[in-house]
Design an enzyme around this catalytic site. Structure first.
Site: not given
Ligand code: NAP
Length: 259
Positions: A151, A164
């Site tokens: 990501s 995350y």
């Protein structure tokens, strides 16, 4: 376009029953690659199989929670049994962690759960794939593709979602290390870093007008990513065209991280 014809190849895609993983499976199937899609949700798996078979694909679906190492090993063996050889492994299953909260209130359980799904599970799946590919190479059939869906959160300070970001940054580092170590077997390893993209994971964000109004002007392409934006890179990474392309982080974010 024979360079991108994947006939005779097979790929495992974790989280292949929805979102970005299913879009990758669609593109791979359209390029004649056989796929083994993994996920936990049986209804999503069934519907993905129907859809991919209707496109003419060879599809194998496995219900597997990738945080369970025994299930990962069993599933990888089942995929090898089905196709004889696995040429590519897309470690794509992931969690966004749900609601955001301050690091000051982050529980260790939430931290561990995030790393369990996004990082530890990738370890189990990538190791099974790398062992399979290295054994093939030792037997005279080198090659193999390891791909992780990371990501752009790995590149930024992600306030209230630090676990995350940390999980994805670690994934990038893991991929680069595997690229260096496994090159001797002809195996490549790369990461794909999506920007904000419309999937089940981000549903809550994109229906939030305040969020849309703040983020869209920051994206040079002036739109969020669509799942089909990730099909081409999957085909490229499985294809002979990318044989010398390894240890990279492909940022696919409509220009967000460069603006
Ligand atoms: P999604 O539609 O929610 O897909 C997530 C997938 O992961 C589902 O197929 C889900 O399958 C699977 N999964 C989750 N936990 C699992 C587990 N423990 N075992 C097996 N499968 C599991 O969201 P997505 O956006 O396509 O996410 C795919 C990847 O892209 C993730 O790694 C995510 O971090 C990354 N990403 C997404 C964005 C974005 O904006 N959408 C941005 C950057 C990176 P089940 O439902 O069957 O569990």
């Amino acid at each position: 376009m024979s360079m991108f014809d994947l006939s005779g190849k097979a790929a495992v895609i974790t989280g292949g029953n929805g979102g970005i993983g299913l879009a990758m499976a669609r593109a791979l199937v359209d390029a004649n690659c056989a796929v083994s899609i993994w996920g936990r949700n049986a209804a999503k798996l069934d519907s993905a199989v129907k859809e991919l078979e209707a496109r003419g694909g060879a599809v194998h679906a496995l219900r597997c929670d990738v945080t369970d190492p025994a299930c990962v090993l069993e599933s990888f063996d089942a995929a090898v049994d089905r196709y004889g050889r696995i040429d590519g492994c897309f470690v794509n299953a992931g969690t966004g962690g749900g609601g955001r909260r301050s690091f000051l209130e982050r529980s260790f359980e939430e931290w561990r759960r995030m790393l369990d799904v996004n990082l530890d599970a990738a370890f189990h799946v990538l190791q099974a794939a790398a062992r399979h590919m290295a054994a093939n190479a030792e037997a005279g059939q080198p090659g193999g593709r390891l791909v992780a869906t990371s990501s752009i959160a790995a590149l930024f300070g992600v306030a209230r979602n630090e676990h995350y970001g940390a999980s994805k940054a670690a994934l990038n580092s893991l991929v680069r290390s595997l690229a260096v170590e496994l090159a001797r077997y002809g195996i490549t390893a790369n990461a794909i870093l999506p920007g904000y993209s419309e999937t089940e994971m981000t549903e809550g964000l994109f229906t939030n007008e305040k969020f849309r109004d703040a983020v869209i002007p920051r994206i040079p392409m002036r739109r969020f990513g669509k799942v089909e934006d990730f099909g081409g890179i999957a085909v490229y990474l499985m294809s002979d065209a990318s044989a010398y392309h390894t240890a990279d982080c492909f940022v696919i974010d409509g220009g967000y991280s460069s603006y």
